[in-house]
Design a protein around this motif. Structure first.
Motif, PDB file in Angstrom:
ATOM      1  N   GLY A 191      -6.641   6.995   5.979  1.00  0.00           N
ATOM      2  CA  GLY A 191      -5.499   6.256   6.499  1.00  0.00           C
ATOM      3  C   GLY A 191      -4.449   7.176   7.094  1.00  0.00           C
ATOM      4  N   LEU A 192      -3.719   6.677   8.081  1.00  0.00           N
ATOM      5  CA  LEU A 192      -2.661   7.445   8.735  1.00  0.00           C
ATOM      6  C   LEU A 192      -1.480   6.522   8.995  1.00  0.00           C
ATOM      7  N   THR A 193      -0.255   6.961   8.613  1.00  0.00           N
ATOM      8  CA  THR A 193       0.943   6.153   8.868  1.00  0.00           C
ATOM      9  C   THR A 193       2.039   7.007   9.505  1.00  0.00           C
ATOM     10  N   TYR A 194       2.923   6.300  10.221  1.00  0.00           N
ATOM     11  CA  TYR A 194       4.107   6.925  10.818  1.00  0.00           C
ATOM     12  C   TYR A 194       5.334   6.254  10.237  1.00  0.00           C
ATOM     13  N   ARG A 195       6.306   7.033   9.771  1.00  0.00           N
ATOM     14  CA  ARG A 195       7.505   6.541   9.100  1.00  0.00           C
ATOM     15  C   ARG A 195       8.700   6.586  10.056  1.00  0.00           C
TER      16      ARG A 195
ATOM     17  N   GLY B 217     -11.621  -1.966   9.604  1.00  0.00           N
ATOM     18  CA  GLY B 217     -10.266  -1.475   9.818  1.00  0.00           C
ATOM     19  C   GLY B 217      -9.244  -2.300   9.074  1.00  0.00           C
ATOM     20  N   ILE B 218      -8.141  -1.644   8.657  1.00  0.00           N
ATOM     21  CA  ILE B 218      -7.076  -2.292   7.910  1.00  0.00           C
ATOM     22  C   ILE B 218      -5.744  -1.953   8.569  1.00  0.00           C
TER      23      ILE B 218
ATOM     24  N   LEU C 167      10.159   1.991   7.520  1.00  0.00           N
ATOM     25  CA  LEU C 167       8.835   1.370   7.577  1.00  0.00           C
ATOM     26  C   LEU C 167       7.803   2.449   7.837  1.00  0.00           C
ATOM     27  N   ARG C 168       6.641   2.272   7.229  1.00  0.00           N
ATOM     28  CA  ARG C 168       5.474   3.068   7.576  1.00  0.00           C
ATOM     29  C   ARG C 168       4.483   2.132   8.261  1.00  0.00           C
ATOM     30  N   VAL C 169       4.100   2.479   9.476  1.00  0.00           N
ATOM     31  CA  VAL C 169       3.185   1.652  10.255  1.00  0.00           C
ATOM     32  C   VAL C 169       1.985   2.504  10.639  1.00  0.00           C
ATOM     33  N   GLY C 170       0.811   1.949  10.463  1.00  0.00           N
ATOM     34  CA  GLY C 170      -0.398   2.684  10.802  1.00  0.00           C
ATOM     35  C   GLY C 170      -1.637   1.868  10.514  1.00  0.00           C
ATOM     36  N   GLY C 171      -2.687   2.539  10.145  1.00  0.00           N
ATOM     37  CA  GLY C 171      -3.945   1.862   9.872  1.00  0.00           C
ATOM     38  C   GLY C 171      -4.867   2.737   9.063  1.00  0.00           C
ATOM     39  N   ALA C 172      -5.957   2.142   8.623  1.00  0.00           N
ATOM     40  CA  ALA C 172      -6.951   2.865   7.834  1.00  0.00           C
ATOM     41  C   ALA C 172      -8.340   2.394   8.212  1.00  0.00           C
TER      42      ALA C 172
ATOM     43  N   ALA D 110       0.791  -1.220   0.000  1.00  0.00           N
ATOM     44  CA  ALA D 110       0.000   0.000   0.000  1.00  0.00           C
ATOM     45  C   ALA D 110       0.826   1.275   0.000  1.00  0.00           C
ATOM     46  N   SER D 111       2.154   1.181  -0.059  1.00  0.00           N
ATOM     47  CA  SER D 111       2.980   2.386  -0.003  1.00  0.00           C
ATOM     48  C   SER D 111       2.696   3.344  -1.134  1.00  0.00           C
ATOM     49  N   ALA D 112       2.426   2.809  -2.312  1.00  0.00           N
ATOM     50  CA  ALA D 112       2.173   3.693  -3.450  1.00  0.00           C
ATOM     51  C   ALA D 112       0.908   4.484  -3.251  1.00  0.00           C
TER      52      ALA D 112
END
Length: 283
Positions: free
Chosen positions: A275-279, A67-68, A45-50, A20-22
């Motif tokens: 979605g929200l991610t932390y790198r 949730g994903i 790494l990007r870690v998070g959820g949607a 899902a990075s793209a």
């Protein structure tokens, strides 16, 4: 709110959403613009959820929310080969693409995989007595041509497990528009063509189903043809050096035999994702 927690769905979601990075990174790969000259060196790494919402079934006027989890590898620019974000694109749980050919004279092409959520007869009153439609894995391929800021693409999606032996052709024209160094807006218009097997499974009513129907539905022969036209809009937003937010909204209008089917509660279909991610860097 519904969270898919079965072993199968968890494994499928985790594997597919590694790609899902793209989608969650869009076209905003970190280039050190927030002060770290070596921000792209090494592996991150990007870690998070949607959270996503979609109709309970195609034609439903009710929605499920699910949730994903997201665990996304992010390779830095110091690598000679293109990273994950350059090759993989997440269009949805049923459309994860790997670009074997990536912008070669404007063309991109490759295989795709995905997972299709089926339909339960208790998802709506009109489905009572019709039986369930199983979930299944999807395989297919795509080809697209990029001209300046526009991308025209065609993709084929075929369900290979479950009780649906049908496929879809999806056509679309999309664009990405950077409005600042932290915000990219996206837009897409498209249409979907489905074959006889797909249409029969999701929109048809057989003689046996008509006899069992709790809503007394008449027989309906749904034939191959265009089943929807759709419009998507979204945004990828850098909230700082490490945090990234994505929003996406889709409107689909059922047409043809899909719209005429007696199982349809509404022709207007809405879905969306936040979605929200932390790198962070892997040392």
């Amino acid at each position: 709110m519904q969270f898919h927690s079965s072993v199968l769905c968890h494994v499928v979601s985790t594997c597919l959403l590694l790609a899902a990075s793209a989608w969650l990174q869009g076209a905003t790969a970190d280039d050190g613009k927030y002060g770290d000259a070596n921000a792209n060196d090494g592996v991150h790494l990007r870690v998070g959820g949607a959270l996503s919402f979609r109709p309970k079934y195609e034609g439903s006027d009710e929605h499920d929310v699910y949730g994903i989890p997201l665990i996304i590898p992010d390779f830095g620019s110091s690598y000679r080969l293109p990273g994950v974000a350059d090759r993989l694109e997440f269009r949805g749980i049923d459309d994860v693409r790997f670009k074997l050919l990536n912008r070669y004279y404007g063309f991109e092409a490759g295989p795709l995989v995905g997972y299709a959520f089926g339909r339960d007869e208790d998802d709506g009153d009109l489905l009572d007595g019709l039986g369930d439609v199983d979930d299944g894995f999807i395989v297919g391929g795509f080809i697209g041509y990029r001209w300046y800021g526009l991308l025209f693409d065609v993709s084929y999606h075929h369900q290979v497990t479950g009780d649906v032996d049908g496929g879809q052709l999806r056509f679309g024209l999309s664009s990405k528009v950077p409005v600042s160094d932290r915000v990219i807006l996206t837009g897409r218009v498209g249409a979907t063509y489905a074959d006889d097997d797909y249409m029969a499974a999701y929109f048809g009513v057989s003689e046996a189903q008509s006899n069992n129907s709790g809503a007394n539905l008449a027989e309906f022969d749904a034939e191959a043809g265009f089943k929807d036209i759709h419009l998507e809009t979204g945004a990828t937003i850098d909230l700082g050096y490490n945090w990234q937010l994505l929003t996406k909204l889709r409107y689909s209008r059922l047409i043809g035999d899909a719209a005429d089917s007696p199982v349809i509660e509404t022709e207007d279909q809405f879905s969306g994702t936040v979605g929200l991610t932390y790198r962070f860097r892997v040392r």
